[in-house]
Motif scaffolding. Structure first.
Motif, PDB file in Angstrom:
ATOM      1  N   SER A 175       0.404 -12.218  -5.824  1.00 54.88           N
ATOM      2  CA  SER A 175       0.365 -11.580  -4.501  1.00 54.88           C
ATOM      3  C   SER A 175      -0.186 -10.166  -4.607  1.00 54.88           C
ATOM      4  O   SER A 175      -0.872  -9.682  -3.711  1.00 54.88           O
ATOM      5  CB  SER A 175       1.768 -11.564  -3.891  1.00 54.88           C
ATOM      6  N   GLY A 176       0.107  -9.495  -5.734  1.00 50.21           N
ATOM      7  CA  GLY A 176      -0.431  -8.148  -5.935  1.00 50.21           C
ATOM      8  C   GLY A 176      -1.945  -8.151  -6.035  1.00 50.21           C
ATOM      9  O   GLY A 176      -2.618  -7.279  -5.484  1.00 50.21           O
TER      10      GLY A 176
ATOM     11  N   VAL B 205       2.390  -4.977   2.009  1.00 53.18           N
ATOM     12  CA  VAL B 205       1.199  -5.726   2.417  1.00 53.18           C
ATOM     13  C   VAL B 205       0.485  -4.971   3.537  1.00 53.18           C
ATOM     14  O   VAL B 205       1.096  -4.565   4.521  1.00 53.18           O
ATOM     15  CB  VAL B 205       1.597  -7.144   2.892  1.00 53.18           C
ATOM     16  N   GLY B 206      -0.813  -4.777   3.382  1.00 54.69           N
ATOM     17  CA  GLY B 206      -1.617  -4.116   4.406  1.00 54.69           C
ATOM     18  C   GLY B 206      -1.675  -2.611   4.303  1.00 54.69           C
ATOM     19  O   GLY B 206      -2.508  -1.977   4.961  1.00 54.69           O
ATOM     20  N   GLU B 207      -0.820  -1.997   3.478  1.00 54.04           N
ATOM     21  CA  GLU B 207      -0.801  -0.538   3.370  1.00 54.04           C
ATOM     22  C   GLU B 207      -2.072  -0.005   2.713  1.00 54.04           C
ATOM     23  O   GLU B 207      -2.613   1.017   3.121  1.00 54.04           O
ATOM     24  CB  GLU B 207       0.428  -0.079   2.575  1.00 54.04           C
TER      25      GLU B 207
ATOM     26  N   ARG C  46      -7.610  -7.604  -0.601  1.00 57.57           N
ATOM     27  CA  ARG C  46      -7.644  -7.220   0.814  1.00 57.57           C
ATOM     28  C   ARG C  46      -8.074  -5.757   0.944  1.00 57.57           C
ATOM     29  O   ARG C  46      -8.827  -5.391   1.857  1.00 57.57           O
ATOM     30  CB  ARG C  46      -6.267  -7.430   1.459  1.00 57.57           C
ATOM     31  N   THR C  47      -7.592  -4.914   0.043  1.00 58.99           N
ATOM     32  CA  THR C  47      -7.984  -3.505   0.059  1.00 58.99           C
ATOM     33  C   THR C  47      -9.474  -3.358  -0.209  1.00 58.99           C
ATOM     34  O   THR C  47     -10.159  -2.567   0.438  1.00 58.99           O
ATOM     35  CB  THR C  47      -7.175  -2.721  -0.990  1.00 58.99           C
TER      36      THR C  47
ATOM     37  N   ARG D  26      -3.940 -10.386  -4.728  1.00 59.85           N
ATOM     38  CA  ARG D  26      -4.481 -10.700  -3.397  1.00 59.85           C
ATOM     39  C   ARG D  26      -4.470  -9.455  -2.512  1.00 59.85           C
ATOM     40  O   ARG D  26      -5.379  -9.256  -1.700  1.00 59.85           O
ATOM     41  CB  ARG D  26      -3.678 -11.837  -2.754  1.00 59.85           C
ATOM     42  N   GLU D  27      -3.450  -8.609  -2.652  1.00 61.11           N
ATOM     43  CA  GLU D  27      -3.397  -7.374  -1.880  1.00 61.11           C
ATOM     44  C   GLU D  27      -4.523  -6.429  -2.296  1.00 61.11           C
ATOM     45  O   GLU D  27      -5.148  -5.764  -1.453  1.00 61.11           O
ATOM     46  CB  GLU D  27      -2.035  -6.703  -2.062  1.00 61.11           C
TER      47      GLU D  27
ATOM     48  N   ALA E 116      -3.806   1.168  -4.044  1.00 56.63           N
ATOM     49  CA  ALA E 116      -2.917   0.036  -4.339  1.00 56.63           C
ATOM     50  C   ALA E 116      -1.493   0.413  -3.939  1.00 56.63           C
ATOM     51  O   ALA E 116      -0.869   1.265  -4.554  1.00 56.63           O
ATOM     52  CB  ALA E 116      -2.984  -0.308  -5.823  1.00 56.63           C
TER      53      ALA E 116
ATOM     54  N   LYS F  64       2.562  -0.753  -2.271  1.00 56.39           N
ATOM     55  CA  LYS F  64       3.610  -1.759  -2.455  1.00 56.39           C
ATOM     56  C   LYS F  64       3.652  -2.751  -1.290  1.00 56.39           C
ATOM     57  O   LYS F  64       3.837  -3.947  -1.501  1.00 56.39           O
ATOM     58  CB  LYS F  64       4.958  -1.051  -2.615  1.00 56.39           C
TER      59      LYS F  64
END
Length: 395
Positions: free
Chosen positions: A252-253, A212-214, A259-260, A255-256, A208, A210
């Protein structure tokens, strides 16, 4: 220089030295001064170069996403946004490929250098260089779980030809689930030790990030490193941190995190069961995991690691007390009967606490009374923790 020549002339007259000797002395001095000038010039150039380095602006690292027309490139800068940039004249467009790392000038408008591919230091730190020193002999009461892990993880890494000959594929991943402190992490370390594989230990919360996409990028690089260092075992602890059931709406967190998770599912699907990379995950909350993680082809072997029964607790007491200096009258069977509901970690804490009690009483031997007092203390602590948990649920 003129003063030096006068001194030489005076000495030559005094010593009746001829003109040839004077010329030779002058030439030696000129050569010496010339060498000194060259040395000072080199030193001056060095300090000029250092000043230029100190005063020059830093470069920005970026990752190439796509090579566009008109000698322009789409990159993702390390500071976050995607940029459409130009290419410096000293770099060939054909040398730039998607996924490469490049250096942009300070204004972020031009690629001026191609960077060498390297492992992310953050990802590289997840690899355990020294093999875990945990063995199966140090794990008590989990014989069935050890057998399953050896069949699913260790055997395919050591003898993949057996599975090819029979024509079956072993599970790619194993999920260990059960209460905290029951030995899930110890099992994963023991398998890595016995199978002589590279051990990559990740706590799922480390995915997780900070930006986006990391998180997805780190997941991808972890599995790339696992493939390069195969045979390897990727152990994802507390996988519920990113593997909880997905919801349609969220911050948004959240949703990230989703994505992960999707990147993790994609990576598991992307390699074969006999690719010499095995995944072991652990969780205390299997009830909240996303069903996509548990479907066949991913974590399709579920291994429960429950609280130890009486025989298991007796075995765990034997493992820990054999390393201690104890009296002969300590009865592991009595201790096992008194510790109903204890996990392996609780039993270890009891042994450590008994050692502290002996030290407080100026003894270098642990007695049965020390063990009983320590167990009573751990039981009271567990009761307090349970009371706090009930209160939190009620609130």
């Amino acid at each position: 220089m003129s003063g030096y020549i006068d001194v030489i002339k005076e000495r030559s007259n005094h010593n009746n030295v001829g003109d040839d000797t004077l010329d030779r002395l002058l030439q030696e001095k000129i050569n010496s001064l010339q060498i000194e000038i060259d040395s000072l010039r080199k030193e001056l150039n060095y300090y000029k170069a250092e000043m230029e380095k100190l005063l020059s602006p830093p470069l920005i690292e970026a990752t190439v996403l796509d090579v566009m027309d008109n000698n322009r490139v789409l990159v993702r800068s390390s500071s976050g946004p995607n940029l459409l940039v130009n290419i410096s004249n000293n770099i060939k467009t054909a040398d730039i490929k998607p996924g490469m790392s490049v250096a942009l000038n300070q204004r972020g408008s031009t690629i001026i250098e191609l960077l060498k591919q390297r492992d992310d230091p953050y990802v590289k730190s997840m690899e355990i260089i020294d093999r875990p020193n945990i063995t199966y002999a140090e794990i008590g009461g989990l014989e069935e779980q050890i057998r399953e892990l050896r069949e699913v993880v260790e055997l395919p890494l050591k003898k993949p030809e057996l599975f090819r000959e029979i024509g079956i594929e072993p599970p790619k991943g194993v999920l260990l689930f059960g209460p905290p402190g029951t030995g899930k992490t110890m099992l994963a370390k023991a398998v890595a030790n016995e199978s002589n594989a590279t051990f990559i230990h990740v706590v799922a919360s480390e995915f997780a990030q900070k930006f986006v996409g990391e998180g997805a990028r780190i997941v991808k690089e972890v599995f790339e490193m696992a493939k390069k260092k195969a045979p390897s075992i990727v152990f994802i602890d507390e996988i519920d941190a990113i593997g909880a059931k997905r919801i349609e709406l969220g911050t948004s967190g959240e949703r990230e995190i989703q994505r992960t998770l999707m990147q993790l599912l994609s990576e598991i699907d992307g390699f074969k069961a006999l690719d010499n990379v095995k995944i072991i995950a652990a969780t205390n909350r299997i009830d909240i995991l996303d069903p996509a993680l548990l479907r066949p082809g991913r974590f399709d072997r579920l291994v429960e690691v429950p609280l130890p029964n009486t025989e298991g607790r007796k075995e765990i007491f034997r493992i820990y007390t054999q390393k201690m200096k104890i009296e002969e009258n300590i009865n592991n069977e009595i201790l096992a009967n008194m510790t109903e509901g204890f996990s392996g970690a609780d039993i270890k804490n009891s042994c450590v606490e008994a050692g502290y009690i002996a030290i407080r009483n100026d003894r270098n031997v642990v007695t049965m009374n020390d063990m009983l007092e320590a167990i009573d203390k751990i039981q009271k602590k567990k009761s307090i923790n349970k009371g706090i948990e009930r209160k939190e649920k009620f609130i």
